[in-house]
Design a protein around this motif. Sequence first.
Motif, short mmCIF file in Angstrom:
data_model
loop_
_atom_site.label_atom_id
_atom_site.label_comp_id
_atom_site.label_asym_id
_atom_site.label_seq_id
_atom_site.Cartn_x
_atom_site.Cartn_y
_atom_site.Cartn_z
N HIS A 131 0.86 -1.20 0.00
CA HIS A 131 0.00 0.00 0.00
C HIS A 131 0.89 1.24 0.00
CE1 HIS A 131 -3.27 -2.77 0.93
NE2 HIS A 131 -2.47 -3.28 1.85
N PRO A 132 1.58 1.50 -1.12
CA PRO A 132 2.62 2.54 -1.13
C PRO A 132 2.10 3.97 -0.98
CG PRO A 132 2.24 1.67 -3.34
CD PRO A 132 1.48 0.80 -2.40
N LEU A 133 0.81 4.21 -1.18
CA LEU A 133 0.30 5.58 -1.12
C LEU A 133 -0.28 5.94 0.25
CD1 LEU A 133 -1.39 5.90 -4.63
CD2 LEU A 133 0.93 6.54 -3.93
N ARG A 134 -0.23 5.03 1.20
CA ARG A 134 -0.74 5.33 2.53
C ARG A 134 0.34 6.07 3.33
NH1 ARG A 134 -5.63 2.89 3.94
NH2 ARG A 134 -5.20 3.18 6.15
N GLU A 135 0.13 7.34 3.55
CA GLU A 135 1.16 8.19 4.15
C GLU A 135 1.46 7.80 5.60
OE1 GLU A 135 0.80 12.37 3.73
OE2 GLU A 135 1.43 12.28 1.64
N TYR A 136 0.43 7.39 6.34
CA TYR A 136 0.68 7.07 7.75
C TYR A 136 1.58 5.84 7.87
CZ TYR A 136 -0.28 6.56 12.74
OH TYR A 136 -0.16 6.47 14.11
N GLY A 137 1.39 4.86 6.99
CA GLY A 137 2.27 3.70 7.00
C GLY A 137 3.70 4.08 6.71
N CYS A 138 3.89 4.99 5.74
CA CYS A 138 5.23 5.48 5.42
C CYS A 138 5.84 6.21 6.61
CB CYS A 138 5.14 6.40 4.20
SG CYS A 138 6.68 7.25 3.81
N GLU A 139 5.04 7.05 7.25
CA GLU A 139 5.51 7.79 8.43
C GLU A 139 5.96 6.84 9.52
OE1 GLU A 139 3.71 11.03 11.66
OE2 GLU A 139 2.55 10.45 9.89
N LEU A 140 5.17 5.80 9.76
CA LEU A 140 5.51 4.84 10.81
C LEU A 140 6.78 4.07 10.47
CD1 LEU A 140 1.95 3.42 11.58
CD2 LEU A 140 3.32 4.90 13.07
N LEU A 141 6.92 3.65 9.21
CA LEU A 141 8.11 2.90 8.82
C LEU A 141 9.36 3.76 8.99
CD1 LEU A 141 9.66 0.55 7.64
CD2 LEU A 141 8.99 1.33 5.34
N SER A 142 9.28 5.02 8.59
CA SER A 142 10.43 5.90 8.73
C SER A 142 10.82 6.08 10.19
CB SER A 142 10.12 7.26 8.08
OG SER A 142 11.24 8.10 8.13
N LEU A 143 9.82 6.26 11.05
CA LEU A 143 10.10 6.43 12.47
C LEU A 143 10.70 5.16 13.07
CD1 LEU A 143 9.96 8.08 15.06
CD2 LEU A 143 7.58 7.31 15.34
N ALA A 144 10.15 3.99 12.69
CA ALA A 144 10.66 2.72 13.21
C ALA A 144 12.11 2.50 12.78
CB ALA A 144 9.78 1.57 12.75
N LEU A 145 12.41 2.81 11.52
CA LEU A 145 13.79 2.67 11.04
C LEU A 145 14.73 3.61 11.80
CD1 LEU A 145 13.08 2.44 7.21
CD2 LEU A 145 14.12 0.64 8.61
N TYR A 146 14.30 4.83 12.01
CA TYR A 146 15.14 5.78 12.74
C TYR A 146 15.43 5.26 14.14
CZ TYR A 146 16.83 10.08 14.86
OH TYR A 146 17.59 11.00 15.52
N ARG A 147 14.41 4.75 14.81
CA ARG A 147 14.63 4.26 16.18
C ARG A 147 15.46 2.99 16.21
NH1 ARG A 147 9.31 5.58 19.86
NH2 ARG A 147 9.33 7.82 19.44
N ALA A 148 15.52 2.29 15.07
CA ALA A 148 16.38 1.11 14.99
C ALA A 148 17.81 1.49 14.60
CB ALA A 148 15.80 0.13 13.97
N GLY A 149 18.11 2.78 14.56
CA GLY A 149 19.45 3.23 14.24
C GLY A 149 19.74 3.29 12.76
N ARG A 150 18.70 3.34 11.92
CA ARG A 150 18.87 3.31 10.46
C ARG A 150 18.39 4.64 9.88
NH1 ARG A 150 16.05 -2.33 9.00
NH2 ARG A 150 16.48 -1.58 6.87
N GLN A 151 19.10 5.72 10.19
CA GLN A 151 18.69 7.06 9.79
C GLN A 151 18.64 7.20 8.27
OE1 GLN A 151 21.07 10.21 11.41
NE2 GLN A 151 19.94 11.84 10.37
N ALA A 152 19.64 6.67 7.57
CA ALA A 152 19.67 6.80 6.11
C ALA A 152 18.48 6.09 5.48
CB ALA A 152 20.99 6.23 5.57
N ASP A 153 18.16 4.90 5.99
CA ASP A 153 17.01 4.17 5.46
C ASP A 153 15.71 4.92 5.75
OD1 ASP A 153 18.59 2.13 4.49
OD2 ASP A 153 18.38 0.89 6.28
N ALA A 154 15.62 5.52 6.93
CA ALA A 154 14.42 6.28 7.29
C ALA A 154 14.22 7.44 6.32
CB ALA A 154 14.54 6.79 8.72
#
Length: 342
Positions: free
Chosen positions: A267-290
């Motif tokens: 579901h690539p157009l769902r913005e909230y899912g994208c927001e959550l994935l970016s935040l989860a990656l950042y908290r996992a120490g993956r800033q570039a991926d976020a």
Amino acid sequence: MGGTDGAGALRIAELEREIQELQRANETLKQYVSKALDLGTVPTRRRDDPAQPPGGPGGSPMPGPAPGPVPGPAVEFRVLGPVEAAVGGRWVDLGAPKQRAALVLLVSQAGQPVSVDALVETLWEGRPPQSAITSLHAYIANLRRVLEPHRAPRTPATVLCTRGRGYLLNSRAVEVDAHRFWKSATAGWQALDRGDPQRALHAFQAGLDLWRGEAYAEAATTPHVLPEAVRLEELRLSVIESRCATLIAVGNHEMAVPELVAFTQAHPLREYGCELLSLALYRAGRQADALSVLRVHQKRMVEDLGISPSPALRHLETEILRQAPELDGSQRVPGGGSAGED
């Protein structure tokens, strides 16, 4: 790495920002679903069944005492996938395709009368033969025998009832897994409102476990069933997002990441899912991926839809670039580890 004493030691104050974010998103979701269901201020009960007892066959009781003993539903329907029915705990044969289609429409409108005209239009796609009414009556008679096998001859039906020039599936006599899913979703949002993310996770997962495929699979595209199938799918996606957001809120971003990767790919157009994935990656120490997730999403929105990303996504990108302390959330998370560590 910062240790913890488990979920019981997680302080409500440490979740305040995450819960506020969840409430912002979930309030929108609740308003959408409440409007669609026309449930008013009592979202855990169906509008046609104010005395509905909690729970049902195969399901966990909902919070709150029942007012005395209430007989369980006579029939259980599963519609979150191919439509199935159990009578007295035994799965039954629902008959030929048109007979099944008639039942699917009735289940999708459980508690509401469905006119003969709507049934005929659905079964014959607007081109009914002269024998359509006779055939429909035969389908209804067959379904009544299947759903109430022990009903005495010439006694009124109590499950599939006649209502004017139409039929009604009695919501007091049936249990539908779609209704149980709505209850679980509501229970999860209410748990978040109370600051109880663990109970919310349990409720969200219980609801998602009911799904076996596309809602009303064999009739999801028919005009009278399509709105209900679309509503249920939208609700399912919202519950997935809410569950992942709650995982992030309690520090379980490592579990949230793979689930959100699969979700955003589907579901690539769902913005909230994208927001959550970016935040989860950042908290996992993956800033570039976020940051990559946000920028790929922004490019897709511009190229595919010609619209700019939401202010929330632009703000999140800015906060990630400056490594805002607020994005780290709790410094003590369940299962050990500090937010932002790999």
